[in-house]
Motif scaffolding. Structure first.
Motif, PDB file in Angstrom:
ATOM      1  N   TRP A  45       0.843  -1.196   0.000  1.00  0.00           N
ATOM      2  CA  TRP A  45       0.000   0.000   0.000  1.00  0.00           C
ATOM      3  C   TRP A  45       0.881   1.249   0.000  1.00  0.00           C
ATOM      4  O   TRP A  45       2.010   1.233   0.470  1.00  0.00           O
ATOM      5  CB  TRP A  45      -0.914   0.010   1.208  1.00  0.00           C
ATOM      6  CG  TRP A  45      -1.892  -1.121   1.239  1.00  0.00           C
ATOM      7  CD1 TRP A  45      -2.328  -1.876   0.180  1.00  0.00           C
ATOM      8  CD2 TRP A  45      -2.564  -1.648   2.384  1.00  0.00           C
ATOM      9  NE1 TRP A  45      -3.225  -2.826   0.598  1.00  0.00           N
ATOM     10  CE2 TRP A  45      -3.392  -2.706   1.950  1.00  0.00           C
ATOM     11  CE3 TRP A  45      -2.556  -1.329   3.717  1.00  0.00           C
ATOM     12  CZ2 TRP A  45      -4.188  -3.440   2.807  1.00  0.00           C
ATOM     13  CZ3 TRP A  45      -3.352  -2.048   4.591  1.00  0.00           C
ATOM     14  CH2 TRP A  45      -4.171  -3.096   4.125  1.00  0.00           C
ATOM     15  N   ASN A  46       0.335   2.330  -0.520  1.00  0.00           N
ATOM     16  CA  ASN A  46       1.054   3.601  -0.564  1.00  0.00           C
ATOM     17  C   ASN A  46       0.721   4.426   0.671  1.00  0.00           C
ATOM     18  O   ASN A  46      -0.444   4.750   0.902  1.00  0.00           O
ATOM     19  CB  ASN A  46       0.671   4.381  -1.822  1.00  0.00           C
ATOM     20  CG  ASN A  46       1.172   3.691  -3.061  1.00  0.00           C
ATOM     21  OD1 ASN A  46       2.364   3.432  -3.174  1.00  0.00           O
ATOM     22  ND2 ASN A  46       0.286   3.371  -3.978  1.00  0.00           N
ATOM     23  N   PHE A  70       4.025   7.412  -2.956  1.00  0.00           N
ATOM     24  CA  PHE A  70       3.861   6.294  -3.871  1.00  0.00           C
ATOM     25  C   PHE A  70       5.131   5.455  -3.941  1.00  0.00           C
ATOM     26  O   PHE A  70       6.200   5.948  -4.242  1.00  0.00           O
ATOM     27  CB  PHE A  70       3.486   6.788  -5.268  1.00  0.00           C
ATOM     28  CG  PHE A  70       2.177   7.511  -5.302  1.00  0.00           C
ATOM     29  CD1 PHE A  70       0.982   6.825  -5.117  1.00  0.00           C
ATOM     30  CD2 PHE A  70       2.131   8.874  -5.503  1.00  0.00           C
ATOM     31  CE1 PHE A  70      -0.229   7.483  -5.140  1.00  0.00           C
ATOM     32  CE2 PHE A  70       0.920   9.550  -5.539  1.00  0.00           C
ATOM     33  CZ  PHE A  70      -0.265   8.853  -5.355  1.00  0.00           C
ATOM     34  N   PHE A  99      -2.956   3.510   1.243  1.00  0.00           N
ATOM     35  CA  PHE A  99      -3.852   3.391   0.090  1.00  0.00           C
ATOM     36  C   PHE A  99      -3.584   2.082  -0.644  1.00  0.00           C
ATOM     37  O   PHE A  99      -2.451   1.774  -1.008  1.00  0.00           O
ATOM     38  CB  PHE A  99      -3.651   4.558  -0.883  1.00  0.00           C
ATOM     39  CG  PHE A  99      -4.190   5.858  -0.380  1.00  0.00           C
ATOM     40  CD1 PHE A  99      -5.553   6.099  -0.317  1.00  0.00           C
ATOM     41  CD2 PHE A  99      -3.334   6.859   0.026  1.00  0.00           C
ATOM     42  CE1 PHE A  99      -6.054   7.306   0.159  1.00  0.00           C
ATOM     43  CE2 PHE A  99      -3.819   8.070   0.494  1.00  0.00           C
ATOM     44  CZ  PHE A  99      -5.185   8.281   0.557  1.00  0.00           C
ATOM     45  N   ASP A 100      -4.627   1.323  -0.860  1.00  0.00           N
ATOM     46  CA  ASP A 100      -4.564   0.058  -1.583  1.00  0.00           C
ATOM     47  C   ASP A 100      -4.858   0.329  -3.059  1.00  0.00           C
ATOM     48  O   ASP A 100      -5.997   0.628  -3.428  1.00  0.00           O
ATOM     49  CB  ASP A 100      -5.595  -0.912  -0.993  1.00  0.00           C
ATOM     50  CG  ASP A 100      -5.572  -2.276  -1.629  1.00  0.00           C
ATOM     51  OD1 ASP A 100      -5.022  -2.431  -2.737  1.00  0.00           O
ATOM     52  OD2 ASP A 100      -6.136  -3.200  -1.017  1.00  0.00           O
ATOM     53  N   ASN A 101      -3.837   0.254  -3.899  1.00  0.00           N
ATOM     54  CA  ASN A 101      -4.017   0.524  -5.332  1.00  0.00           C
ATOM     55  C   ASN A 101      -4.993  -0.443  -5.984  1.00  0.00           C
ATOM     56  O   ASN A 101      -5.776  -0.051  -6.842  1.00  0.00           O
ATOM     57  CB  ASN A 101      -2.677   0.419  -6.073  1.00  0.00           C
ATOM     58  CG  ASN A 101      -1.795   1.610  -5.837  1.00  0.00           C
ATOM     59  OD1 ASN A 101      -2.225   2.631  -5.319  1.00  0.00           O
ATOM     60  ND2 ASN A 101      -0.541   1.480  -6.210  1.00  0.00           N
ATOM     61  N   TYR A 102      -4.932  -1.699  -5.593  1.00  0.00           N
ATOM     62  CA  TYR A 102      -5.772  -2.713  -6.224  1.00  0.00           C
ATOM     63  C   TYR A 102      -7.255  -2.475  -5.923  1.00  0.00           C
ATOM     64  O   TYR A 102      -8.085  -2.456  -6.810  1.00  0.00           O
ATOM     65  CB  TYR A 102      -5.355  -4.112  -5.767  1.00  0.00           C
ATOM     66  CG  TYR A 102      -6.128  -5.199  -6.448  1.00  0.00           C
ATOM     67  CD1 TYR A 102      -5.856  -5.558  -7.766  1.00  0.00           C
ATOM     68  CD2 TYR A 102      -7.143  -5.874  -5.769  1.00  0.00           C
ATOM     69  CE1 TYR A 102      -6.577  -6.555  -8.394  1.00  0.00           C
ATOM     70  CE2 TYR A 102      -7.868  -6.873  -6.393  1.00  0.00           C
ATOM     71  CZ  TYR A 102      -7.580  -7.205  -7.705  1.00  0.00           C
ATOM     72  OH  TYR A 102      -8.305  -8.184  -8.324  1.00  0.00           O
ATOM     73  N   GLN A 104      -8.478   0.272  -4.767  1.00  0.00           N
ATOM     74  CA  GLN A 104      -8.776   1.684  -4.968  1.00  0.00           C
ATOM     75  C   GLN A 104      -9.469   2.286  -3.733  1.00  0.00           C
ATOM     76  O   GLN A 104     -10.472   2.987  -3.831  1.00  0.00           O
ATOM     77  CB  GLN A 104      -9.638   1.900  -6.216  1.00  0.00           C
ATOM     78  CG  GLN A 104      -8.939   1.536  -7.505  1.00  0.00           C
ATOM     79  CD  GLN A 104      -7.825   2.503  -7.840  1.00  0.00           C
ATOM     80  OE1 GLN A 104      -8.061   3.689  -7.945  1.00  0.00           O
ATOM     81  NE2 GLN A 104      -6.608   2.007  -7.994  1.00  0.00           N
ATOM     82  N   LYS A 106      -8.765   2.964   0.910  1.00  0.00           N
ATOM     83  CA  LYS A 106      -7.836   2.951   2.038  1.00  0.00           C
ATOM     84  C   LYS A 106      -7.800   1.538   2.616  1.00  0.00           C
ATOM     85  O   LYS A 106      -8.831   0.961   2.928  1.00  0.00           O
ATOM     86  CB  LYS A 106      -8.289   3.929   3.115  1.00  0.00           C
ATOM     87  CG  LYS A 106      -8.220   5.372   2.691  1.00  0.00           C
ATOM     88  CD  LYS A 106      -8.759   6.272   3.785  1.00  0.00           C
ATOM     89  CE  LYS A 106      -8.724   7.728   3.359  1.00  0.00           C
ATOM     90  NZ  LYS A 106      -9.299   8.595   4.394  1.00  0.00           N
TER      91      LYS A 106
END
Length: 118
Positions: A45-46, A70, A99-102, A104, A106
């Motif tokens: 996660w970012n 990021f 932040f969970d990119n996959y 989209q 938190k």
């Protein structure tokens, strides 16, 4: 069955307010916060840092401290940014977000510094 504990919290008393799940646990020390940052990184996660005044903490909008980090995987650098935000805004609550990119969304969110009620 034991009785459930009532957490005394009110809008009028900003120091009593609860934020996210970790607010119901004992306050995290530096080592526990570090472990949470390690967890965020391990998930890919970012991390990002946000802050707001205690009286506005229930607002959906918190101020972003710089841009999300990021791809950052250095725990010390992430913690240093949280500390820098706290020093720049000592009366504000500061929270760490993953932040969970996959998904989209938190993946994690916790207040790491509590501001002083005004």
């Amino acid at each position: 069955m034991s009785e459930m504990q009532d957490y005394k919290s009110s809008l009028g008393d900003t120091s009593s307010r609860k934020f996210e799940t970790f607010s119901y646990l004992p306050e995290m020390d530096a080592e526990r916060i570090r472990k949470q940052v390690e967890y965020i990184i391990s998930k890919g996660w970012n991390p990002a840092i946000e802050h707001t005044e205690p009286q506005n903490a229930f607002s959906h909008y918190w101020y972003m401290w710089k841009l999300p980090m990021f791809g950052e995987t250095d725990v010390d650098r992430i913690l240093a940014e949280a500390e820098a935000c706290h020093k720049a805004h000592p009366n504000n609550h500061v929270r760490l977000v993953g932040f969970d990119n996959y998904a989209q969304s938190k993946g994690a969110e916790m207040v790491v510094f509590r501001g002083k009620a005004v």
